[in-house]
Design a protein around this motif. Structure first.
Motif, mmCIF file in Angstrom:
data_model
loop_
_atom_site.group_PDB
_atom_site.id
_atom_site.type_symbol
_atom_site.label_atom_id
_atom_site.label_comp_id
_atom_site.label_asym_id
_atom_site.label_seq_id
_atom_site.Cartn_x
_atom_site.Cartn_y
_atom_site.Cartn_z
ATOM 1 N N LEU A 20 -9.809 -52.415 5.041
ATOM 2 C CA LEU A 20 -9.504 -53.434 6.046
ATOM 3 C C LEU A 20 -10.268 -53.188 7.340
ATOM 4 C CD1 LEU A 20 -5.622 -53.506 5.606
ATOM 5 C CD2 LEU A 20 -7.280 -55.137 4.679
ATOM 6 N N GLU A 23 -8.774 -53.240 13.261
ATOM 7 C CA GLU A 23 -7.650 -53.858 13.959
ATOM 8 C C GLU A 23 -6.533 -54.226 12.979
ATOM 9 O OE1 GLU A 23 -10.863 -55.031 14.169
ATOM 10 O OE2 GLU A 23 -11.336 -54.014 16.058
ATOM 11 N N THR A 24 -6.889 -54.777 11.839
ATOM 12 C CA THR A 24 -5.911 -55.150 10.815
ATOM 13 C C THR A 24 -5.231 -53.905 10.262
ATOM 14 O OG1 THR A 24 -7.277 -57.045 10.231
ATOM 15 C CG2 THR A 24 -5.568 -56.418 8.659
ATOM 16 N N LYS A 25 -6.016 -52.858 10.023
ATOM 17 C CA LYS A 25 -5.484 -51.592 9.516
ATOM 18 C C LYS A 25 -4.448 -51.028 10.482
ATOM 19 C CE LYS A 25 -7.577 -48.063 10.508
ATOM 20 N NZ LYS A 25 -8.424 -47.025 10.934
ATOM 21 N N GLU A 27 -2.672 -52.608 12.775
ATOM 22 C CA GLU A 27 -1.481 -53.459 12.802
ATOM 23 C C GLU A 27 -0.608 -53.208 11.575
ATOM 24 O OE1 GLU A 27 -2.819 -57.501 13.141
ATOM 25 O OE2 GLU A 27 -3.752 -57.137 15.100
ATOM 26 N N LEU A 28 -1.228 -53.143 10.412
ATOM 27 C CA LEU A 28 -0.484 -52.934 9.175
ATOM 28 C C LEU A 28 0.161 -51.540 9.157
ATOM 29 C CD1 LEU A 28 0.426 -54.088 6.505
ATOM 30 C CD2 LEU A 28 -1.746 -53.370 5.511
ATOM 31 N N HIS A 31 3.194 -51.634 11.238
ATOM 32 C CA HIS A 31 4.257 -52.349 10.535
ATOM 33 C C HIS A 31 4.896 -51.456 9.458
ATOM 34 C CE1 HIS A 31 6.487 -55.673 8.799
ATOM 35 N NE2 HIS A 31 5.982 -55.345 7.609
ATOM 36 N N LYS A 78 -17.078 -52.549 9.584
ATOM 37 C CA LYS A 78 -15.822 -53.285 9.703
ATOM 38 C C LYS A 78 -15.322 -53.363 11.136
ATOM 39 C CE LYS A 78 -14.657 -52.100 4.997
ATOM 40 N NZ LYS A 78 -13.981 -51.153 4.149
#
Length: 167
Positions: A20, A23-25, A27-28, A31, A78
């Protein structure tokens, strides 16, 4: 589940997160830790870093060279070009400051095909690097592989005996 189940689950999540954008990594991962109530620990010996004193001692050997590898081990393809440049620049600067000489070597974090790109290679060239090995397992054929796409013989990752008895 069992410890083996937990380790397998962790490795699956880790492999997925590596695919990923940063930034997505992040956030996940936030979570996952919030939902699971887990805490992220990086004090395991496998995640330990050498000190700069250790690096300087090793650097005194004519058999050892150190090269840049980014600050945060991000997949350079990425992240934005600004983040990519900063990761490379800051890594090079830290090495040069702590070793007292120019940094001539660079290696891509993760090093798979989707972890570097033409823009990464172009930027490395502006920093006067003339090659960068990947972490893609394989043999290089003269003229068939460019200096920024070199493969490696990954000892220990493919149950390959040293000194490459299966070649």
């Amino acid at each position: 589940g069992s410890l083996d189940d937990k380790v397998a689950g962790f490795l699956k999540i880790k492999d997925m997160l590596k695919q990923l954008p940063t930034e997505t990594k992040d956030e996940l991962m936030a979570h996952i830790t919030a939902v699971s109530g887990a805490t992220v620990k990086s004090d395991h010996p496998l995640y330990a870093f050498m000190s700069w004193d250790d690096v300087r001692k090793m650097n005194a050997s004519p058999l050892i060279d150190f090269g840049a590898h980014t600050v945060d081990h991000v997949s350079l393809a990425k992240v934005s070009n600004d983040v990519m440049a900063s990761q490379i620049d800051d890594s090079v600067t830290a090495l040069e400051k702590n070793l007292g000489h120019a940094c001539h070597f660079f290696s891509y974090p993760e090093g798979q095909e989707d972890d570097y790109s033409d823009s990464v290679i172009d930027y490395l060239k502006t920093r006067h690097f003339d090659h960068s090995p990947t972490a893609i397992d394989g043999v290089n054929s003269l003229g068939a592989v460019g200096p920024f796409d070199m493969k490696r013989m990954m000892v220990g990752f493919e149950d390959r005996a040293f000194p490459f008895a299966d070649l």
